[in-house]
Write a protein that holds these residues in place. Structure first.
Motif: not given
Length: 538
Positions: A228-240
């Motif tokens: 999940v961290f490799e596939l969705f770094p922008i989604v997770l990063g922006v959310a945090v």
């Protein structure tokens, strides 16, 4: 005494050292290893939707940043800015669908191009338009002038692309040309990176840190066998980061900040959500009939030429990132033609800016190793959907600028590195090649800097003659690092003697003709049986 040059030292691993010989050379690879999904691969639908939404979030950066820069200069208010953002997002969705379906068919996200900013500012500051006192009236007249310039400049791409002439010209380019061109696409946008982060370091730097942490250090962590961290770094990063930035805003951290600090750091100061209508469908000529001026057209055409060169390098970069073969010249030409139609739509809908391949979205493909065409086409659906529902789209479009710049820092850097990796196909032990690449990259950064400093000091570009159209062309072309790099490398690479092997052309020769390799047909064949009606040249 022997006249041959002496051998200084003995290589480690040679028989004299008594060790096993080592292979010190990494293999050359036309596509990057470890690609999870190539162009024609389709991830499971849950992954596809989230990956597509990530592309949508990434393109919002330039989609919001460019109108936010230009619309106030034109005299527009927050409502005008929201409408222009909607129009640009809508046209970007259409252009992305057309380019991935009928253009190069690579996973190409098409968005607003920074190459058009200088000619756009020239139009805005023209004496005739600046003389209009009423801001709203000046915005409308400037928008119509911008539309006319974009519509006229689109002819450059359309003619060169659909005539096949650009495909003929690309036969003169080699990795020595393409590699520094791709580098400059990333490096040339440095002013939109950390300078933007520095406007609010407490949310800009964490954005960079979290995206790097997720995409590089936590990429092996899996949830239900999904990295999940490799596939969705922008989604997770922006959310945090967005949650952290909103917490700072609500806790009163910026109560006593300066006006500019509040503008850049607070999460409730974009004025996009409140200004955007609930539902609005952008339509052609929504700002009125376009007006045409020869000087504006020539300046915008220079911007279009810079965008054309950027996109050519981007198509080669995308083919490597997505696991496709290098695109044949015919496919490059076809993609440029469809990009021209995209710029025509930019003019028709009034987006204030022309289109090109989105560099930041290319970076996403490099990080996630997902080059699926379907993912990008679904992301185009998100663009269209949120451009129509203004309030919902405004929520995501209100991401603070320092966060956007943090994303740019990571994504643009990856594009520059992809350019460097393309040099593996050429002989970089050749002093000729070292000179061409080094000289072109330095001049690609230095010449635009000179033009920028001259404009800041004198109030106009170095070209300042009575022929305004000439001034617009020269000041726009040489303010583009990509244009400078392509001009230098094409001239030197085709005039300084070298073998095709040293230039790296042997790696591309087998893909030059459309039917020369079965993979070309697999990746670039038109859908719906259209190849029968538009057969590629042999």
């Amino acid at each position: 005494m022997s006249s041959s040059a002496p051998v200084i030292g003995t290589p480690v691993g040679s028989p004299k050292h008594g060790n096993k010989p080592e292979d010190l050379q990494h293999p050359q690879q036309e596509q990057l290893p470890g690609i999870k999904y190539s162009v024609n691969d389709n991830p499971p639908w849950p992954e596809t939707v989230l990956l597509a939404f990530q592309h949508y979030l990434t393109i919002l950066g330039s989609t919001v940043m460019i109108p936010s820069l230009l619309v106030p200069m034109m005299g527009g208010n927050n409502a005008d800015k929201a409408k222009v953002i909607q129009a640009l997002l809508f046209v970007s969705g259409l252009n992305t669908l057309l380019q991935t379906t009928f253009g190069t068919r690579l996973p190409t996200v098409v968005g607003g191009s920074f190459a058009f900013i200088i000619p756009a500012v020239t139009v805005i500051h023209s004496p005739k338009l600046m003389a209009i006192q009423d801001n709203q009236l000046r915005f409308m007249h400037t928008m119509r002038a911008m539309q006319g310039a974009l519509i006229s400049s689109s002819s450059l791409h359309i003619v060169l692309g659909f005539s096949g002439l650009w495909g003929i010209l690309t036969r003169y380019v080699s990795p020595i040309v393409i590699a520094p061109t791709i580098c400059m696409v990333g490096l040339g946008l440095y002013e939109y990176g950390f300078p933007g982060v520095g406007k609010c370091v407490e949310i800009g730097i964490p954005t960079i840190f979290i995206i790097v942490l997720f995409s590089q250090f936590l990429k092996h962590i899996k949830v239900r066998d999904i990295p999940v961290f490799e596939l969705f770094p922008i989604v997770l990063g922006v959310a945090v980061t967005w949650a952290y930035a909103h917490l700072l805003t609500m806790s009163g951290a910026y109560t006593h900040a300066s006006p500019m600090g509040k503008q850049h750091c607070r999460t409730d100061r974009s004025h996009i959500i409140g200004s955007a209508p609930w539902i609005r469908i952008p339509w052609p000529m929504q700002w009125g009939a376009p007006t045409f001026d020869a000087g504006h057209t020539f300046g915008m055409m220079a911007g279009a030429l810079a965008a054309l060169m950027e996109s050519t390098g981007d198509f080669y970069a995308l083919s490597r990132l997505a696991g496709a073969t290098p695109p044949p010249p015919y496919v490059i030409s076809r993609g440029i033609g469809w990009e021209g139609l995209g710029i025509l739509m930019d003019g028709m809908f009034g987006t204030t800016i022309g289109s090109t391949v989105s560099a930041e979205n290319m970076g996403i493909i490099g990080v996630t190793k997902v080059g699926s065409r379907r993912v990008v086409q679904v992301s185009a659906g998100f663009m269209l959907f949120f451009s129509l529902l203004g309030k919902f789209g405004g929520i995501f479009a209100s991401i603070p600028e320092p966060m956007i710049s943090g994303i740019f820092c990571v994504m643009f850097g990856i594009i520059a590195a992809i350019g460097i990796s393309s040099l593996q196909f050429a002989n970089m032990n050749s002093s000729r090649n070292i000179f061409i690449v080094g000289f072109a990259l330095f001049m690609g950064l230095s010449v635009p800097q000179y033009f920028s400093e001259y404009r800041a000091t004198a109030g106009h570009g170095p070209a300042h003659t009575h022929a305004l159209w000439f001034n617009d062309i020269m000041n726009t072309m040489f303010a583009s690092g990509t244009t400078v790099v392509v001009t230098i490398t094409v001239v030197l690479d085709n005039t300084m003697k070298a073998s095709r092997k040293d230039r790296g052309l042997l790696w591309w020769d087998k893909f030059r003709a459309f039917g020369a390799d079965p993979s070309n047909m697999e990746f670039y064949k038109l859908p719906f049986g259209l190849n029968k009606f538009f057969p590629p040249p042999v």
